[in-house]
Design an enzyme around this catalytic site. Sequence first.
Site, PDB file in Angstrom:
ATOM      1  N   HIS A  23       0.766  -0.923  -0.028  1.00 20.29           N
ATOM      2  CA  HIS A  23       0.271  -0.021   0.310  1.00 20.29           C
ATOM      3  C   HIS A  23       0.377   0.916   0.302  1.00 20.29           C
ATOM      4  O   HIS A  23       1.529   1.593   0.646  1.00 20.29           O
ATOM      5  CB  HIS A  23      -0.976  -0.459   1.697  1.00 20.29           C
ATOM      6  CG  HIS A  23      -2.277   1.027   1.402  1.00 20.29           C
ATOM      7  ND1 HIS A  23      -2.161   2.286   1.380  1.00 20.29           N
ATOM      8  CD2 HIS A  23      -3.276   1.135   0.943  1.00 20.29           C
ATOM      9  CE1 HIS A  23      -3.214   2.627   1.477  1.00 20.29           C
ATOM     10  NE2 HIS A  23      -4.466   2.121   0.385  1.00 20.29           N
ATOM     11  N   ASP A  59      -7.699  -5.600   0.241  1.00 18.50           N
ATOM     12  CA  ASP A  59      -8.784  -6.721  -0.798  1.00 18.50           C
ATOM     13  C   ASP A  59      -8.277  -7.864  -0.767  1.00 18.50           C
ATOM     14  O   ASP A  59      -8.389  -8.529  -1.717  1.00 18.50           O
ATOM     15  CB  ASP A  59      -8.164  -5.537  -2.216  1.00 18.50           C
ATOM     16  CG  ASP A  59      -8.549  -4.006  -2.625  1.00 18.50           C
ATOM     17  OD1 ASP A  59      -9.460  -4.590  -2.532  1.00 18.50           O
ATOM     18  OD2 ASP A  59      -7.689  -3.968  -3.367  1.00 18.50           O
TER      19      ASP A  59
END
Length: 428
Positions: A306, A363
Amino acid sequence: MMADKATLSLNGDSFDYDVKPGTVGPEVIDIRKLYGQTGAFTFDPGFTSTASCESKITYIDGDQGILLHRGYPIEQLAEQSSFMEVAYLLLHGELPSGQELDKFTYTISRHTMLHEQLATFYRGFRRDAHPMAIMCGVVGALSAFYHDSTDITDPHQRMVASHRLIAKMPTIAAMAYKYSIGQPFLYPDNSLSYTGNFLRMTFGVPAEDYVVDPVIERAMDRIFILHADHEQNASTSTVRLAGSSGANPFACIAAGIACLWGPAHGGANEAALNMLREIGTVDRIPEYIARAKDKNDPFRLMGFGHRVYKNYDPRAKVMQKTANEVLEKLGVDDPIFDVARELEQIALKDDYFVEKKLYPNVDFYSGVILSAIGFPTSMFTVLFALARTTGWVAQWNEMISDPDQKIGRPRQLYTGATQRDYVPVGKR
Ligand code: CMC
């Protein structure tokens, strides 16, 4: 004590810039006067060190793995509140009282229907169209149907447009799904919750009563909460940038949906599940870990890493717990979940992932849950878009209400040809 000025030395001159504190998190150096004073720009492709706006909505501490909406930790919201409450919180800044929540929920439920002519619009798409393509088109088209909420200078119209967008996204998403499988569209049932209504419109059929399973409804609601907003990510920045030109809210959200579709952003949930299915069995994990580490192979572990979180993504923790609950409730024994858990364990111990601070993101587990509930992978990003619409409209409203708001217009470092004379085609 924090400095209140930052000094820049450039070509022998020195310039002072104000340092502005946030309520929490890094301070910013206010360089708005930099170009006028020095003739130079800052260079920050990918905005890794640039705050593009001032906001009071969402705070992320990527090193600590903290995500707050209007100050409230995501874990508490996911455990204790509902998606409607979070939508109200994002939009209005405070948690609603019981009465305010009832009124908000009622208002949203009154906007769930789509203009009947929009059903015809769906029929223009191929049956095998990706539902994100349909969603981009239909949301953009809303501005052609709801003219009475496109005057962005009117706060009332802005709020009506925001309510419409939040309310209609489940209908638009469910219709995209129904269209792809050739089943009739179901009208909304406003006696159900926001999420229950969405499940019914997606999985119900006109010939039968659809009973909403409370465990699935809760899990889905929690998934929506976990995706509701995430500060100035790529799609939110897209919505703000589109909105900064004065574009109508439906067009701005359609732009956000287009950006979210990319596999590095919202498309990662679809890509993550496809990857887990491709890996298939636990014994093949090392092969994929090796590929992810190979500089000459473009493969990345989807659902890992991320831009902001350099510690665990707090949303991934809640998502993993929700995955356990849903799989247990549905009695699903999907080997994909074993692959996911094992992959996480192996990656978390691997030097490459440890050094680069790559952890599972939101996710990684969401696809496992959505697949168990019955959604095809192509719907995953659509669900993300549905939930993120609350964040997008909150951020868009905040921007439009800001008196200092200007059109977003970044500059560039130009490295192309310098001026030269045109040569006619016969002489080239
Ligand atoms: N697998 C393997 N290597 C990775 C991964 C990954 N998933 N993510 C980053 N890296 C490596 C990358 O190759 C780079 O290595 P090096 O420094 O040697 O060049 C380093 O880690 C830093 O990566 P980056 O691309 O410069 O980092 P970024 O902050 O620009 O990208 C990211 C963040 C999310 C785009 C990236 O981690 C990624 O592509 N992850 C997979 C896609 C994904 O799961 N996206 C969902 C993000 S969460 C939901 C959302 O925000 O929409």
